[in-house]
Design an enzyme around this catalytic site. Structure first.
Site, PDB file in Angstrom:
ATOM      1  N   GLU A  17     -36.583  52.247 -97.251  1.00 59.73           N
ATOM      2  CA  GLU A  17     -35.619  52.836 -96.308  1.00 59.73           C
ATOM      3  C   GLU A  17     -36.166  54.169 -95.801  1.00 59.73           C
ATOM      4  O   GLU A  17     -36.665  54.975 -96.586  1.00 59.73           O
ATOM      5  CB  GLU A  17     -34.272  53.057 -97.002  1.00 59.73           C
ATOM      6  CG  GLU A  17     -33.243  53.666 -96.068  1.00 59.73           C
ATOM      7  CD  GLU A  17     -31.846  53.679 -96.670  1.00 59.73           C
ATOM      8  OE1 GLU A  17     -31.358  52.619 -97.094  1.00 59.73           O
ATOM      9  OE2 GLU A  17     -31.259  54.772 -96.718  1.00 59.73           O
ATOM     10  N   THR A  48     -31.998  54.359 -91.299  1.00 58.60           N
ATOM     11  CA  THR A  48     -30.613  54.828 -91.387  1.00 58.60           C
ATOM     12  C   THR A  48     -30.113  55.319 -90.024  1.00 58.60           C
ATOM     13  O   THR A  48     -30.880  55.497 -89.075  1.00 58.60           O
ATOM     14  CB  THR A  48     -30.454  55.970 -92.413  1.00 58.60           C
ATOM     15  OG1 THR A  48     -31.185  57.090 -91.946  1.00 58.60           O
ATOM     16  CG2 THR A  48     -30.931  55.557 -93.786  1.00 58.60           C
ATOM     17  N   ALA A  51     -25.237  60.456 -89.656  1.00 62.11           N
ATOM     18  CA  ALA A  51     -23.780  60.586 -89.800  1.00 62.11           C
ATOM     19  C   ALA A  51     -23.234  61.175 -88.492  1.00 62.11           C
ATOM     20  O   ALA A  51     -23.864  62.019 -87.867  1.00 62.11           O
ATOM     21  CB  ALA A  51     -23.459  61.490 -90.970  1.00 62.11           C
ATOM     22  N   ARG A 109     -19.389  51.459 -92.636  1.00 62.83           N
ATOM     23  CA  ARG A 109     -18.273  52.212 -92.056  1.00 62.83           C
ATOM     24  C   ARG A 109     -18.732  53.601 -91.662  1.00 62.83           C
ATOM     25  O   ARG A 109     -18.406  54.107 -90.595  1.00 62.83           O
ATOM     26  CB  ARG A 109     -17.145  52.337 -93.094  1.00 62.83           C
ATOM     27  CG  ARG A 109     -15.900  52.978 -92.515  1.00 62.83           C
ATOM     28  CD  ARG A 109     -14.959  53.468 -93.587  1.00 62.83           C
ATOM     29  NE  ARG A 109     -15.525  54.592 -94.327  1.00 62.83           N
ATOM     30  CZ  ARG A 109     -14.928  55.202 -95.326  1.00 62.83           C
ATOM     31  NH1 ARG A 109     -13.744  54.777 -95.725  1.00 62.83           N
ATOM     32  NH2 ARG A 109     -15.505  56.218 -95.956  1.00 62.83           N
ATOM     33  N   GLY A 110     -19.520  54.256 -92.560  1.00 62.31           N
ATOM     34  CA  GLY A 110     -19.881  55.663 -92.347  1.00 62.31           C
ATOM     35  C   GLY A 110     -18.865  56.540 -93.065  1.00 62.31           C
ATOM     36  O   GLY A 110     -17.743  56.100 -93.381  1.00 62.31           O
ATOM     37  N   LYS A 166     -16.146  41.743 -96.815  1.00 66.20           N
ATOM     38  CA  LYS A 166     -17.373  42.000 -96.046  1.00 66.20           C
ATOM     39  C   LYS A 166     -18.237  40.733 -96.019  1.00 66.20           C
ATOM     40  O   LYS A 166     -18.799  40.373 -94.998  1.00 66.20           O
ATOM     41  CB  LYS A 166     -18.146  43.122 -96.755  1.00 66.20           C
ATOM     42  CG  LYS A 166     -18.597  44.226 -95.861  1.00 66.20           C
ATOM     43  CD  LYS A 166     -19.486  45.247 -96.554  1.00 66.20           C
ATOM     44  CE  LYS A 166     -18.804  46.258 -97.420  1.00 66.20           C
ATOM     45  NZ  LYS A 166     -19.613  47.466 -97.656  1.00 66.20           N
ATOM     46  N   GLN A 213     -33.921  68.135-105.115  1.00 66.48           N
ATOM     47  CA  GLN A 213     -33.503  66.776-104.757  1.00 66.48           C
ATOM     48  C   GLN A 213     -32.433  66.260-105.734  1.00 66.48           C
ATOM     49  O   GLN A 213     -31.470  65.641-105.312  1.00 66.48           O
ATOM     50  CB  GLN A 213     -34.737  65.867-104.779  1.00 66.48           C
ATOM     51  CG  GLN A 213     -34.523  64.525-104.111  1.00 66.48           C
ATOM     52  CD  GLN A 213     -35.674  63.564-104.406  1.00 66.48           C
ATOM     53  OE1 GLN A 213     -36.675  63.948-105.018  1.00 66.48           O
ATOM     54  NE2 GLN A 213     -35.525  62.333-103.982  1.00 66.48           N
TER      55      GLN A 213
HETATM   56  P1  FAD Z   1     -16.609  50.110 -96.445  1.00 67.04           P
HETATM   57  O1  FAD Z   1     -17.213  48.847 -96.931  1.00 67.04           O
HETATM   58  O2  FAD Z   1     -15.729  50.023 -95.249  1.00 67.04           O
HETATM   59  O3  FAD Z   1     -15.805  50.731 -97.665  1.00 67.04           O
HETATM   60  C1  FAD Z   1     -15.310  52.068 -97.605  1.00 67.04           C
HETATM   61  C2  FAD Z   1     -14.076  52.203 -98.502  1.00 67.04           C
HETATM   62  O4  FAD Z   1     -13.005  51.409 -97.963  1.00 67.04           O
HETATM   63  C3  FAD Z   1     -14.293  51.677 -99.934  1.00 67.04           C
HETATM   64  O5  FAD Z   1     -13.558  52.509-100.798  1.00 67.04           O
HETATM   65  C4  FAD Z   1     -13.722  50.276 -99.904  1.00 67.04           C
HETATM   66  O6  FAD Z   1     -13.234  49.860-101.189  1.00 67.04           O
HETATM   67  C5  FAD Z   1     -12.582  50.413 -98.880  1.00 67.04           C
HETATM   68  N1  FAD Z   1     -12.382  49.190 -98.105  1.00 67.04           N
HETATM   69  C6  FAD Z   1     -13.338  48.411 -97.562  1.00 67.04           C
HETATM   70  N2  FAD Z   1     -12.778  47.364 -96.891  1.00 67.04           N
HETATM   71  C7  FAD Z   1     -11.434  47.500 -97.035  1.00 67.04           C
HETATM   72  C8  FAD Z   1     -10.317  46.748 -96.571  1.00 67.04           C
HETATM   73  N3  FAD Z   1     -10.479  45.648 -95.835  1.00 67.04           N
HETATM   74  N4  FAD Z   1      -9.061  47.196 -96.893  1.00 67.04           N
HETATM   75  C9  FAD Z   1      -8.881  48.325 -97.637  1.00 67.04           C
HETATM   76  N5  FAD Z   1      -9.915  49.082 -98.095  1.00 67.04           N
HETATM   77  C10 FAD Z   1     -11.166  48.672 -97.797  1.00 67.04           C
HETATM   78  N6  FAD Z   1     -24.029  56.303 -93.984  1.00 67.04           N
HETATM   79  C11 FAD Z   1     -24.453  56.641 -92.739  1.00 67.04           C
HETATM   80  O7  FAD Z   1     -23.801  57.445 -92.061  1.00 67.04           O
HETATM   81  N7  FAD Z   1     -25.612  56.120 -92.211  1.00 67.04           N
HETATM   82  C12 FAD Z   1     -26.367  55.230 -92.889  1.00 67.04           C
HETATM   83  O8  FAD Z   1     -27.393  54.766 -92.391  1.00 67.04           O
HETATM   84  C13 FAD Z   1     -25.948  54.833 -94.204  1.00 67.04           C
HETATM   85  N8  FAD Z   1     -26.650  53.927 -94.921  1.00 67.04           N
HETATM   86  C14 FAD Z   1     -26.194  53.524 -96.159  1.00 67.04           C
HETATM   87  C15 FAD Z   1     -26.909  52.561 -96.873  1.00 67.04           C
HETATM   88  C16 FAD Z   1     -26.486  52.150 -98.138  1.00 67.04           C
HETATM   89  C17 FAD Z   1     -27.260  51.100 -98.888  1.00 67.04           C
HETATM   90  C18 FAD Z   1     -25.329  52.744 -98.711  1.00 67.04           C
HETATM   91  C19 FAD Z   1     -24.880  52.331-100.095  1.00 67.04           C
HETATM   92  C20 FAD Z   1     -24.594  53.692 -98.003  1.00 67.04           C
HETATM   93  C21 FAD Z   1     -25.015  54.101 -96.729  1.00 67.04           C
HETATM   94  N9  FAD Z   1     -24.305  55.048 -95.981  1.00 67.04           N
HETATM   95  C22 FAD Z   1     -24.746  55.408 -94.724  1.00 67.04           C
HETATM   96  C23 FAD Z   1     -23.102  55.688 -96.543  1.00 67.04           C
HETATM   97  C24 FAD Z   1     -21.798  54.940 -96.169  1.00 67.04           C
HETATM   98  O9  FAD Z   1     -21.574  55.031 -94.786  1.00 67.04           O
HETATM   99  C25 FAD Z   1     -20.658  55.597 -96.955  1.00 67.04           C
HETATM  100  O10 FAD Z   1     -20.799  55.362 -98.326  1.00 67.04           O
HETATM  101  C26 FAD Z   1     -19.242  55.253 -96.477  1.00 67.04           C
HETATM  102  O11 FAD Z   1     -18.335  56.154 -97.110  1.00 67.04           O
HETATM  103  C27 FAD Z   1     -18.783  53.840 -96.801  1.00 67.04           C
HETATM  104  O12 FAD Z   1     -19.442  52.928 -96.051  1.00 67.04           O
HETATM  105  P2  FAD Z   1     -19.258  51.349 -96.351  1.00 67.04           P
HETATM  106  O13 FAD Z   1     -19.964  50.632 -95.292  1.00 67.04           O
HETATM  107  O14 FAD Z   1     -19.609  51.049 -97.753  1.00 67.04           O
HETATM  108  O15 FAD Z   1     -17.670  51.222 -96.133  1.00 67.04           O
END
Ligand code: FAD
Length: 298
Positions: A17, A48, A51, A109-110, A166, A213
């Site tokens: 990544e 990535t 944000a 989601r972000g 998802k 870090q």
């Molecule tokens: P989601 O899957 O939407 O989950 C977020 C929260 O909502 C969780 O608590 C989940 O339990 C809850 N939730 C999910 N679906 C539902 C539903 N249907 N109903 C009710 N609650 C629900 N951030 C960036 O800005 N840019 C990046 O490139 C980036 N890359 C990443 C790569 C990886 C591998 C990881 C692990 C994280 C990355 N992130 C990145 C961070 C990520 O955007 C954050 O962790 C964010 O807070 C959650 O994103 P998510 O896609 O997991 O969200």
């Protein structure tokens, strides 16, 4: 190429990544990084998405993903967040990705910033997955997961329930948040499997090679730090070179243990550090090759 197909012929995949250059970094730095990273045999490189979700950030991610494919012939995965985007903005990103033959998207989601109210079209990564699949089902989707539970989830069980949505909405492959304690990954994987999640889960590993870090990473990810890692940091904290070696050693040992526990993939958070990525990759390539070579056993 749809990277989910790699799992049909490989037991364990290995991916990297990177992030687009920050505002104050000259753009050509990323070209040099990629030039050096192409020596690492990676199944894909993910890029990535900054944000905030601005158009400029989206363009950078897509441009770099397109370059990885066109110049280095390595399959890219473009990250795409949705919380600060409306449908029109996501559609335009999808059109750009299609035009550049980038077929794999990490749907996210972000993070929700207190300063930027979220837009209303997408609330969760699963909404983005459904939207993309309805637009063009040939996109292959990856999603994030959290061995130590997402910071907003009520419980691991609820987080896994949401993860299932998802996957129902089209995600074929998960990548974890970084972790330092493999037992957290094994517990999470077992719970996810029991809940009916059977897509490959790649382990996200970040080698920690400096004191700065570790502080930043733990604050941002909430990952727990096992006593062994803390000890290495106390012992070598004053000696940057020794600390670097200790960080590579820890990450390598973590990866070999994961392979021994049948992980389906290792995703290396390189932090654009070519030396770190090369050292870890060199340390595990023979093991990955052995794991991915079919045996002749009858
Ligand atoms: P989601 O899957 O939407 O989950 C977020 C929260 O909502 C969780 O608590 C989940 O339990 C809850 N939730 C999910 N679906 C539902 C539903 N249907 N109903 C009710 N609650 C629900 N951030 C960036 O800005 N840019 C990046 O490139 C980036 N890359 C990443 C790569 C990886 C591998 C990881 C692990 C994280 C990355 N992130 C990145 C961070 C990520 O955007 C954050 O962790 C964010 O807070 C959650 O994103 P998510 O896609 O997991 O969200």
């Amino acid at each position: 190429m749809d990277i989910s197909k790699i799992f049909d012929h490989k037991k364990i995949i290995f991916s990297l990544e990177i992030f687009p250059p920050k505002k104050d970094t000259p753009y050509n730095v990323i070209y040099n990084t990629l030039l050096k990273l192409r020596g690492i045999p990676a199944d894909f490189i993910s890029v990535t998405y900054g944000a905030g979700g601005s158009k400029a950030q989206r363009d950078k991610t897509i441009e770099i993903a397109a370059l990885i494919l066109s110049t280095y012939h390595i399959e890219p995965v473009a990250h795409l967040t949705c919380v600060n985007s409306d449908k029109g903005e996501v559609l335009s990103a999808l059109e750009q990705l299609k035009a550049n033959q980038v077929q794999n998207i990490m749907v996210l989601r972000g993070d929700i910033s207190p300063d930027v109210p979220p837009k209303e079209d997408f609330r969760h990564a699963s909404d983005l997955a459904a939207f993309i699949k309805a637009y063009d089902s040939s996109f292959n989707l990856l999603g994030a997961c959290y061995p130590e539970v997402h910071y907003q989830a009520e419980s691991m069980e609820k987080d896994i329930e949401h993860l299932k949505i998802k996957i129902e909405n089209g995600v074929t492959h998960l990548i974890t948040q970084l972790f330092f304690d493999n037992s957290k990954f094994y517990e999470f994987r077992e719970k996810a499997e029991k809940a009916g999640i059977h897509v490959p889960i790649e382990a996200g590993i970040m080698p920690i090679t400096s004191l700065r870090q570790i502080e930043r990473t733990v604050a941002l990810s909430g990952a727990s730090v096992p006593a062994k890692l803390s000890r290495l940091f106390s012992r070598y904290g004053e000696n940057p070179k020794a600390l670097f070696d200790a960080g590579i050693y820890y990450a390598t040992e973590q990866i070999i243990d994961l392979i021994d526990h049948d992980v389906r993939g290792i995703h290396l958070y390189t932090m654009n550090n070519v030396e770190t990525a090369t050292r870890v990759s060199d340390a595990i390539q023979n093991i990955l090759e052995a794991e991915n070579t079919p045996t002749n056993a009858a």
